[in-house]
Motif scaffolding. Structure first.
Motif: not given
Length: 329
Positions: A232-242, A199-208, A191-195
């Motif tokens: 980094s190019v990862v799901p925007h949700d990772y910023d919210i999680l952090q 994110a890479r396909q959409k070009g989502e960039v997280c602050h980190g 599930e996370l790998e698909k997310m």
């Protein structure tokens, strides 16, 4: 504004400032925040200089800055040029960029309004941070959350065995390790790998690094982010999680503070199993303890005090989450 040391002494500092004068900066005062970060007061205004060991790294930061400079209301601090028109100043194996000094206050995570403004600033930043051009995406790395957390988890386990600690803290470490093991075992890697792939396909960039010191309230509701270092190019949700992990210790891990964020997307995330499981992983404790182990006695003492205070509240929160995951409503 006081001056601080740079490099190995006064002479190097004086020569560095002299080299800046040659770039057209009429320096009245200066202060080194770090060896590679200097605040300077000039007749034209106050600026922040940031140095990089590689020219390519400095160029990458400047290019990312150009992306945000195209926005009508940029959510990131923007690099500018030296008075000579040059964007990079080279001195003694360091490449320096310059940006205006943004006068404002960092967020206070004890304050409900600051917390709301912080998550709203992240959302605005995300709307500006979808890079569809390979010329920008190629500057940034990506990562697997599970692999990143597994490395942090293993480092904590190793470090905790090397240091003499009290019996009570040893038991706390075992509990913390148990939470990490539970979370890593429950997270669905596919599930996370698909997310992450999406994110890479959409070009989502997280602050980190959505920590309080990387937010700047310029005026009223005008809050921006600073620091491009961990993009980094990862799901925007990772910023919210952090961000949620940053908030919760300030509020004794009370879920009520998350409702006060007044963010519908966060409320939706709190109904997703992967997000709940990820909240159990004590990534902040692992990170800070690993730093403390490296720093030594004083930092270990400080982290011991924090952990002893934090753990009872975190324990209650985690138990609630684990029960919810086990018996979803």
């Amino acid at each position: 504004m006081k001056s601080n040391s740079y490099g190995d002494g006064f002479k190097r500092k004086r020569l560095f400032l002299s080299s800046l004068t040659e770039k057209g900066l009429d320096i009245k005062n200066h202060y080194f925040v770090k060896q590679n970060v200097c605040i300077i007061e000039t007749k034209a205004g106050t600026y922040v200089l940031k140095g990089f060991s590689r020219k390519e790294e400095c160029q990458e930061q400047l290019k990312l800055s150009r992306w945000y400079s195209q926005q009508s209301s940029p959510m990131m601090g923007i690099y500018t040029a030296f008075p000579t028109g040059k964007k990079i100043h080279y001195y003694e194996n360091m490449y320096w960029g310059i940006m205006p000094f943004y006068k404002g206050d960092e967020l206070d995570l004890n304050d409900e309004k600051d917390i709301r403004d912080g998550i709203h600033a992240i959302r605005k930043f995300h709307r500006q941070s979808i890079f569809q051009s390979d010329s920008y995406l190629s500057l940034l790395s990506s990562y697997s959350l599970i692999e990143k957390w597994t490395k942090r988890f293993n480092a904590f386990k190793r470090n905790s065995k090397k240091h003499h600690i009290s019996h009570e803290m040893s038991e706390a470490f075992q509990e913390m390790i148990g939470w990490g093991k539970w979370s890593l075992s429950k997270l669905n890697r596919r599930e996370l790998e698909k997310m992450e792939q999406n994110a890479r396909q959409k070009g989502e960039v997280c602050h980190g690094d959505v920590a309080p010191h990387n937010f700047m309230r310029l005026s009223g509701d005008n809050v921006i982010l600073i620091d491009y270092d961990l993009f980094s190019v990862v799901p925007h949700d990772y910023d919210i999680l952090q961000y949620v992990n940053r908030i919760m210790p300030y509020w004794d891990w009370s879920p009520s503070i998350l409702r006060k964020c007044q963010d519908p997307e966060l409320e939706s995330l709190l109904r997703k199993k992967w997000f709940l499981i990820a909240l159990v992983f004590p990534t902040d404790l692992y990170r800070e303890w690993n730093r403390a182990f490296e720093a030594g006695k004083d930092q270990i003492k400080e982290m011991t005090a924090f952990t002893e205070e934090d753990l009872p509240f975190r324990r209650k929160f985690i138990k609630t989450i684990q029960e919810l995951v086990k018996n979803p409503t």
